[in-house]
Motif scaffolding. Structure first.
Motif: not given
Length: 209
Positions: A38-40, A54-60, A66-72, A89-95
């Motif tokens: 999954x991308x975003x 039922x597929x294996x989710x290999x990564x997100x 920005x919150x609208x790309x990572x909130x879920x 470099x995006x860790x401050x935004x993530x937090x």
């Protein structure tokens, strides 16, 4: 079985610098009948889970934080065991969105994320956000640009953590150098191609100053 690309649109809100906007986000799934990346992970973990099936989710993979790309993303990871990838470099935004839960792994320029026959090469493309990345797969003829490049121009740079000259440099040097027929699969709105956007670079520079 060759990898394929699927698009899911989810709706929610983007919040930054004290403002809130209603947005529709593209969630991209890359994979086959057995495994998918999954991308975003935007807004709706239930809808994304339904698309994964039922597929294996290999990564997100997060194009930026920005919150609208990572909130879920954390909810999706918790329910599937998938790893959340983000450029450091995006860790401050993530937090700002997830102060109590960091990503699981860090993206690096040139890294390749494999998913069911797809090879997603990480291109660090700062400007919209410091850790913004795009994901290019020559075999699929596509680049997933998050909010770096849209149909009609670059992503917004009017808010915190963004910088217009930097996004122009990223687009010019990292994206418009890709083959003209490359599909540009964006974080919001309709796809375009590298060839369709390349002639307009000078217009964007003039418009942005």
């Amino acid at each position: 079985m060759a990898a394929r690309i699927e698009r899911l649109v989810t709706s929610g809100q983007f919040t930054l610098d004290g403002g809130t906007w209603d947005v529709d986000n593209n969630v991209w799934l890359v994979g086959d009948d057995h495994e998918v990346v999954v991308i975003d992970a935007a807004h709706d973990a239930d809808a994304i889970l339904a698309a994964v099936g039922d597929r294996r989710l290999g990564g997100i993979v997060c194009t930026h934080a920005h919150n609208d790309h990572v909130n879920a993303a954390p909810a999706l990871a918790e329910r599937t065991g998938a790893v959340i990838w983000l450029h450091p470099d995006d860790l401050p935004l993530w937090r700002l969105t997830h102060p109590d839960r960091d990503p699981d792994a860090w993206l690096a320029d040139g890294q390749v994320i494999e998913a069911a026959g797809a090879d997603l090469t990480v291109l660090h493309t700062p400007g919209h956000a410091p850790g913004a990345v795009c994901l290019y797969d020559a075999g699929l003829g596509a680049v997933f640009t998050g909010d770096t490049l849209f149909q009609g121009g670059p992503g917004a740079t009017g808010r915190s953590f963004s910088h217009f000259p930097t996004i122009i440099e990223s687009i010019r040097d990292r994206l418009l150098t890709l083959p003209p027929g490359t599909k540009v699969l964006t974080g919001h709105g309709d796809p375009t191609t590298v060839g369709a956007e390349t002639p307009h670079l000078d217009e964007w520079v003039i418009r942005g100053h």
